[in-house]
Scaffold this active site. Structure first.
Site, PDB file in Angstrom:
ATOM      1  N   LYS A   1      21.960 -32.220  20.978  1.00  0.00           N
ATOM      2  CA  LYS A   1      22.061 -31.570  22.301  1.00  0.00           C
ATOM      3  C   LYS A   1      21.660 -32.529  23.425  1.00  0.00           C
ATOM      4  O   LYS A   1      22.265 -32.543  24.478  1.00  0.00           O
ATOM      5  CB  LYS A   1      21.116 -30.367  22.395  1.00  0.00           C
ATOM      6  CG  LYS A   1      21.484 -29.179  21.559  1.00  0.00           C
ATOM      7  CD  LYS A   1      20.616 -27.982  21.907  1.00  0.00           C
ATOM      8  CE  LYS A   1      19.131 -28.197  21.734  1.00  0.00           C
ATOM      9  NZ  LYS A   1      18.664 -28.461  20.371  1.00  0.00           N
TER      10      LYS A   1
ATOM     11  N   ARG B   1      14.742 -20.616  24.346  1.00  0.00           N
ATOM     12  CA  ARG B   1      14.596 -20.749  22.893  1.00  0.00           C
ATOM     13  C   ARG B   1      14.276 -19.411  22.248  1.00  0.00           C
ATOM     14  O   ARG B   1      14.180 -19.343  21.036  1.00  0.00           O
ATOM     15  CB  ARG B   1      13.424 -21.664  22.558  1.00  0.00           C
ATOM     16  CG  ARG B   1      13.613 -23.136  22.824  1.00  0.00           C
ATOM     17  CD  ARG B   1      14.257 -23.835  21.645  1.00  0.00           C
ATOM     18  NE  ARG B   1      13.564 -24.938  21.047  1.00  0.00           N
ATOM     19  CZ  ARG B   1      13.506 -26.171  21.493  1.00  0.00           C
ATOM     20  NH1 ARG B   1      14.024 -26.484  22.641  1.00  0.00           N
ATOM     21  NH2 ARG B   1      12.897 -27.099  20.806  1.00  0.00           N
TER      22      ARG B   1
ATOM     23  N   ARG C   1      15.918 -40.078  12.874  1.00  0.00           N
ATOM     24  CA  ARG C   1      15.880 -40.341  14.324  1.00  0.00           C
ATOM     25  C   ARG C   1      14.683 -41.214  14.683  1.00  0.00           C
ATOM     26  O   ARG C   1      13.582 -41.017  14.178  1.00  0.00           O
ATOM     27  CB  ARG C   1      15.805 -39.007  15.060  1.00  0.00           C
ATOM     28  CG  ARG C   1      15.790 -39.182  16.570  1.00  0.00           C
ATOM     29  CD  ARG C   1      16.254 -37.951  17.279  1.00  0.00           C
ATOM     30  NE  ARG C   1      15.328 -36.842  17.162  1.00  0.00           N
ATOM     31  CZ  ARG C   1      15.541 -35.659  17.729  1.00  0.00           C
ATOM     32  NH1 ARG C   1      16.650 -35.442  18.413  1.00  0.00           N
ATOM     33  NH2 ARG C   1      14.667 -34.690  17.587  1.00  0.00           N
TER      34      ARG C   1
ATOM     35  N   ARG D   1       9.135 -39.485  16.372  1.00  0.00           N
ATOM     36  CA  ARG D   1       8.403 -38.438  17.099  1.00  0.00           C
ATOM     37  C   ARG D   1       7.543 -37.643  16.127  1.00  0.00           C
ATOM     38  O   ARG D   1       7.952 -37.409  14.994  1.00  0.00           O
ATOM     39  CB  ARG D   1       9.405 -37.472  17.753  1.00  0.00           C
ATOM     40  CG  ARG D   1       9.889 -37.918  19.079  1.00  0.00           C
ATOM     41  CD  ARG D   1      11.091 -37.142  19.600  1.00  0.00           C
ATOM     42  NE  ARG D   1      11.103 -35.704  19.383  1.00  0.00           N
ATOM     43  CZ  ARG D   1      12.069 -34.905  19.837  1.00  0.00           C
ATOM     44  NH1 ARG D   1      13.086 -35.396  20.524  1.00  0.00           N
ATOM     45  NH2 ARG D   1      12.043 -33.610  19.604  1.00  0.00           N
TER      46      ARG D   1
ATOM     47  N   ARG E   1      10.136 -26.463  12.536  1.00  0.00           N
ATOM     48  CA  ARG E   1      11.083 -26.320  13.654  1.00  0.00           C
ATOM     49  C   ARG E   1      12.350 -25.599  13.234  1.00  0.00           C
ATOM     50  O   ARG E   1      12.879 -24.774  13.971  1.00  0.00           O
ATOM     51  CB  ARG E   1      11.461 -27.700  14.205  1.00  0.00           C
ATOM     52  CG  ARG E   1      10.354 -28.315  15.019  1.00  0.00           C
ATOM     53  CD  ARG E   1      10.603 -29.782  15.242  1.00  0.00           C
ATOM     54  NE  ARG E   1      11.579 -30.041  16.273  1.00  0.00           N
ATOM     55  CZ  ARG E   1      12.234 -31.193  16.408  1.00  0.00           C
ATOM     56  NH1 ARG E   1      12.033 -32.168  15.557  1.00  0.00           N
ATOM     57  NH2 ARG E   1      13.074 -31.363  17.392  1.00  0.00           N
TER      58      ARG E   1
HETATM   59  P1  AMP Z   1      13.085 -30.419  21.925  1.00  0.00           P
HETATM   60  O1  AMP Z   1      13.073 -31.832  22.389  1.00  0.00           O
HETATM   61  O2  AMP Z   1      13.989 -29.544  22.770  1.00  0.00           O
HETATM   62  O3  AMP Z   1      13.362 -30.276  20.453  1.00  0.00           O
HETATM   63  O4  AMP Z   1      11.608 -29.858  22.176  1.00  0.00           O
HETATM   64  C1  AMP Z   1      10.483 -30.447  21.569  1.00  0.00           C
HETATM   65  C2  AMP Z   1       9.380 -29.422  21.448  1.00  0.00           C
HETATM   66  O5  AMP Z   1       8.973 -28.965  22.747  1.00  0.00           O
HETATM   67  C3  AMP Z   1       9.750 -28.158  20.698  1.00  0.00           C
HETATM   68  O6  AMP Z   1       9.635 -28.319  19.281  1.00  0.00           O
HETATM   69  C4  AMP Z   1       8.701 -27.179  21.235  1.00  0.00           C
HETATM   70  O7  AMP Z   1       7.421 -27.407  20.688  1.00  0.00           O
HETATM   71  C5  AMP Z   1       8.645 -27.576  22.710  1.00  0.00           C
HETATM   72  N1  AMP Z   1       9.653 -26.830  23.496  1.00  0.00           N
HETATM   73  C6  AMP Z   1      10.711 -27.348  24.156  1.00  0.00           C
HETATM   74  N2  AMP Z   1      11.417 -26.384  24.765  1.00  0.00           N
HETATM   75  C7  AMP Z   1      10.799 -25.215  24.465  1.00  0.00           C
HETATM   76  C8  AMP Z   1      11.062 -23.860  24.781  1.00  0.00           C
HETATM   77  N3  AMP Z   1      12.117 -23.497  25.522  1.00  0.00           N
HETATM   78  N4  AMP Z   1      10.211 -22.911  24.295  1.00  0.00           N
HETATM   79  C9  AMP Z   1       9.138 -23.256  23.555  1.00  0.00           C
HETATM   80  N5  AMP Z   1       8.849 -24.514  23.206  1.00  0.00           N
HETATM   81  C10 AMP Z   1       9.656 -25.504  23.657  1.00  0.00           C
END
Ligand code: AMP
Length: 234
Positions: free
Chosen positions: A28, A107, A146, A179, A190
């Site tokens: 994404k 989310r 990654r 990460r 996740r």
């Molecule tokens: P991402 O890079 O979008 O996978 O986000 C990394 C981490 O940030 C996620 O695993 C969550 O811990 C947190 N996070 C990002 N966006 C959200 C969201 N909309 N709601 C809750 N946690 C979020």
């Protein structure tokens, strides 16, 4: 009208407001970059907001941000109230006349409901929710391989998107890292969280007639071409 045929009458030069949905690892973030370049929209990635906050000196991190970082490191979702407060603040911004691209938000269904209120208040009509789809085995391979630049955020893969010099960022020369939330234990959490909390959004937006499904291709460019086709822009 079907979700796809709604796009048949899209005027040229239109400002687009999108949400990108999809399991972690489907790419994404890369699609968000490509779409932002193409449409000139403002990109808001909540994951990036938390990663940037993590780099701040601890003395500058608010208690809510410290709590959010601890959820993120374990692969769990940050509480809705924290994320919604951040998004509400960021979406109150004059730049949004260029369009909006939300990556990683909403989310959960409560986040989607809060977003609907925020968009109404800010007078931003949502055009499409792009749902990126990829078989689970490929998701696992992409996440596990990654590697990310801790300085500029560029993303690589040990097999599919290797940097020119092994372990070093092409863009800024920084040593690449895995990460915390791309480690095996956090990946499992996740993906479970995605199934339980985020996948219901697919039906939520389908019922609203906004969902556009995009099957991920072999490369980001292929996926992008499919995205433009799905939006009837190619
Ligand atoms: P991402 O890079 O979008 O996978 O986000 C990394 C981490 O940030 C996620 O695993 C969550 O811990 C947190 N996070 C990002 N966006 C959200 C969201 N909309 N709601 C809750 N946690 C979020």
């Amino acid at each position: 009208m079907s979700d796809q045929s709604r796009l048949d009458s899209t005027p040229a030069g239109k400002v687009w407001n999108f949400i990108l949905l999809g399991a972690p690892g489907v790419g994404k973030g890369t699609q968000a970059e490509l779409l932002t370049k193409r449409f000139g929209a403002v990109q808001l990635s909540t994951g990036e907001v938390f990663r940037a906050a993590k780099k701040l000196p601890v003395s500058e991190q608010t208690p809510a941000i410290k709590e959010a970082i601890s959820y993120m490191q374990a692969g769990n979702l940050v509480p809705d109230s924290t994320v919604v407060a951040i998004v509400r603040e960021k979406l109150h911004c004059p730049e949004l006349h260029r369009g909006l691209l939300l990556d990683g938000f909403p989310r959960t269904v409560p986040q989607a409901e809060a977003l609907s209120d925020i968009l109404n208040t800010e007078n931003i009509p949502l055009d499409a929710v792009l749902s990126y789809e990829l078989p689970i085995e490929q998701v696992l391979e992409r996440l596990g391989g990654r590697r990310t630049c801790p300085k500029c955020g560029a993303s690589f893969h040990i097999k599919d998107r290797q940097p020119r010099v092994k372990g070093i960022c092409d863009q800024c020369g920084t040593e690449l890292i895995q990460r915390d939330d791309d480690r095996p234990e956090a990946i499992r959490v996740r993906l479970e969280t995605y199934d339980r909390k985020t996948a219901p959004l697919i039906e939520y937006y389908q019922k609203k007639g906004l969902l556009i499904r995009v099957e991920c291709g072999e490369t980001p460019q292929e996926t992008f071409a499919r995205t433009l086709q799905a939006l009837k822009l190619a």
